[in-house]
Design an enzyme around this catalytic site. Structure first.
Site, PDB file in Angstrom:
ATOM      1  N   GLY A  49       0.846  -1.191   0.000  1.00 18.19           N
ATOM      2  CA  GLY A  49       0.000   0.000   0.000  1.00 18.19           C
ATOM      3  C   GLY A  49       0.872   1.227   0.000  1.00 18.19           C
ATOM      4  O   GLY A  49       1.827   1.323  -0.768  1.00 18.19           O
ATOM      5  N   CYS A  81       6.213  -5.041   0.431  1.00 15.45           N
ATOM      6  CA  CYS A  81       6.315  -3.702  -0.152  1.00 15.45           C
ATOM      7  C   CYS A  81       6.190  -2.615   0.924  1.00 15.45           C
ATOM      8  O   CYS A  81       7.102  -2.436   1.714  1.00 15.45           O
ATOM      9  CB  CYS A  81       5.281  -3.588  -1.263  1.00 15.45           C
ATOM     10  SG  CYS A  81       5.766  -2.462  -2.548  1.00 15.45           S
ATOM     11  N   HIS A 172       4.943  -8.346  -4.787  1.00 16.37           N
ATOM     12  CA  HIS A 172       3.600  -8.693  -4.281  1.00 16.37           C
ATOM     13  C   HIS A 172       3.233 -10.146  -4.563  1.00 16.37           C
ATOM     14  O   HIS A 172       2.461 -10.418  -5.492  1.00 16.37           O
ATOM     15  CB  HIS A 172       2.562  -7.764  -4.917  1.00 16.37           C
ATOM     16  CG  HIS A 172       2.621  -6.365  -4.411  1.00 16.37           C
ATOM     17  ND1 HIS A 172       1.931  -5.936  -3.305  1.00 16.37           N
ATOM     18  CD2 HIS A 172       3.331  -5.310  -4.849  1.00 16.37           C
ATOM     19  CE1 HIS A 172       2.205  -4.667  -3.073  1.00 16.37           C
ATOM     20  NE2 HIS A 172       3.053  -4.262  -4.000  1.00 16.37           N
ATOM     21  N   GLU A 174       1.162 -11.904  -3.073  1.00 14.77           N
ATOM     22  CA  GLU A 174      -0.272 -12.122  -2.819  1.00 14.77           C
ATOM     23  C   GLU A 174      -1.118 -11.947  -4.077  1.00 14.77           C
ATOM     24  O   GLU A 174      -2.292 -12.303  -4.089  1.00 14.77           O
ATOM     25  CB  GLU A 174      -0.757 -11.183  -1.701  1.00 14.77           C
ATOM     26  CG  GLU A 174      -0.924  -9.719  -2.074  1.00 14.77           C
ATOM     27  CD  GLU A 174       0.397  -8.946  -2.097  1.00 14.77           C
ATOM     28  OE1 GLU A 174       1.469  -9.565  -1.964  1.00 14.77           O
ATOM     29  OE2 GLU A 174       0.340  -7.707  -2.271  1.00 14.77           O
TER      30      GLU A 174
HETATM   31  N1  GLN Z   1       5.641   3.136  -2.774  1.00 14.96           N
HETATM   32  C1  GLN Z   1       4.942   2.653  -1.626  1.00 14.96           C
HETATM   33  C2  GLN Z   1       5.527   3.262  -0.335  1.00 14.96           C
HETATM   34  O1  GLN Z   1       6.504   3.924  -0.393  1.00 14.96           O
HETATM   35  C3  GLN Z   1       4.956   1.137  -1.540  1.00 14.96           C
HETATM   36  C4  GLN Z   1       4.269   0.555  -2.760  1.00 14.96           C
HETATM   37  C5  GLN Z   1       3.583  -0.747  -2.518  1.00 14.96           C
HETATM   38  O2  GLN Z   1       3.350  -1.177  -1.379  1.00 14.96           O
HETATM   39  N2  GLN Z   1       3.182  -1.369  -3.605  1.00 14.96           N
HETATM   40  O3  GLN Z   1       5.021   3.084   0.723  1.00 14.96           O
END
Ligand code: GLN
Length: 204
Positions: A49, A81, A172, A174
């Site tokens: 996220g 992520c 990811h 998931e």
């Molecule tokens: N760019 C997001 C961040 O810095 C992470 C991206 C992701 O979770 N897909 O939090």
């Protein structure tokens, strides 16, 4: 015997996809929105996220401290992520607060803002040949300290690491059906369920 219950932080991001992926592997899931949701868990997922938004919502919901205690308890943790960013010891671009439980340095959006997304082959000796990872504005791991095992790389960069009970991916897993990385986390949860650590047992 009922299947182990895993909590998925559900303040923001792709928590639904994590629940579907883990349920497909036979685990039960519960969304974590309040401190009470942390009781009785056998594993914790920090989803992808926007890490900055997650940090703000953790404060708003009064979850920063209780979630931190659960993350430090020795339960298996799976972070993808933005979730990985929340756990990294050092966060750059820009610097931001974290739980600092993973001895790595990450640069947010470290694969560039032009190429936001893509599915790439992973280099790994522990994942099946041909395993791929989908990267979405992913963090780049620029440093890994001792005690942290690199399980997969992309173009030479570490992208999947494990440090004790914490498994973390820049990509990811998931989003794929029965991805080997989700299966690895499910196996970690079942192993710990079979031989619960004292700290995990205290969470019940
Ligand atoms: N760019 C997001 C961040 O810095 C992470 C991206 C992701 O979770 N897909 O939090």
């Amino acid at each position: 015997m009922s299947e182990p219950l895993v909590g998925v932080l559900a303040l923001q991001g792709d928590f639904d996809e994590h629940e579907v992926a883990l349920q497909a592997l036979g685990l039960r899931t519960r969304q974590i929105r309040r401190a009470a949701d942390l009781v009785g868990l056998r594993g914790i997922v920090l989803p992808g996220g926007e890490s900055t938004t997650m940090l703000r919502l953790l404060d708003v919901e009064g979850l920063w401290e209780p979630l931190g205690a659960a993350l430090r308890s020795g339960l298996p943790v799976f972070a993808t992520c933005a979730g990985m960013i929340l756990l990294a010891a050092r966060v750059e671009n820009p610097q931001q607060r974290s739980y600092a439980l993973l001895p790595i340095t990450v640069v947010r959006n470290g694969y560039g803002r032009q190429l936001h997304s893509g599915t790439f082959a992973l280099e790994s000796t522990v994942l099946p040949a041909g395993t791929t990872g989908t990267f979405i504005r992913a963090p780049r791991i620029t440093h890994v300290d001792g005690g942290c095992e690199v399980l997969a790389r992309r173009g030479g960069d570490p992208v999947l690491v494990q440090c004790g009970p914490i498994l973390a991916a820049c990509f990811h897993p998931e989003l794929a059906l029965r991805h080997p990385v989700c299966a690895r986390f499910a196996a970690m949860v079942r192993e710990q369920e079979a031989a619960p650590a004292p700290a995990a047992a205290m969470m019940a």
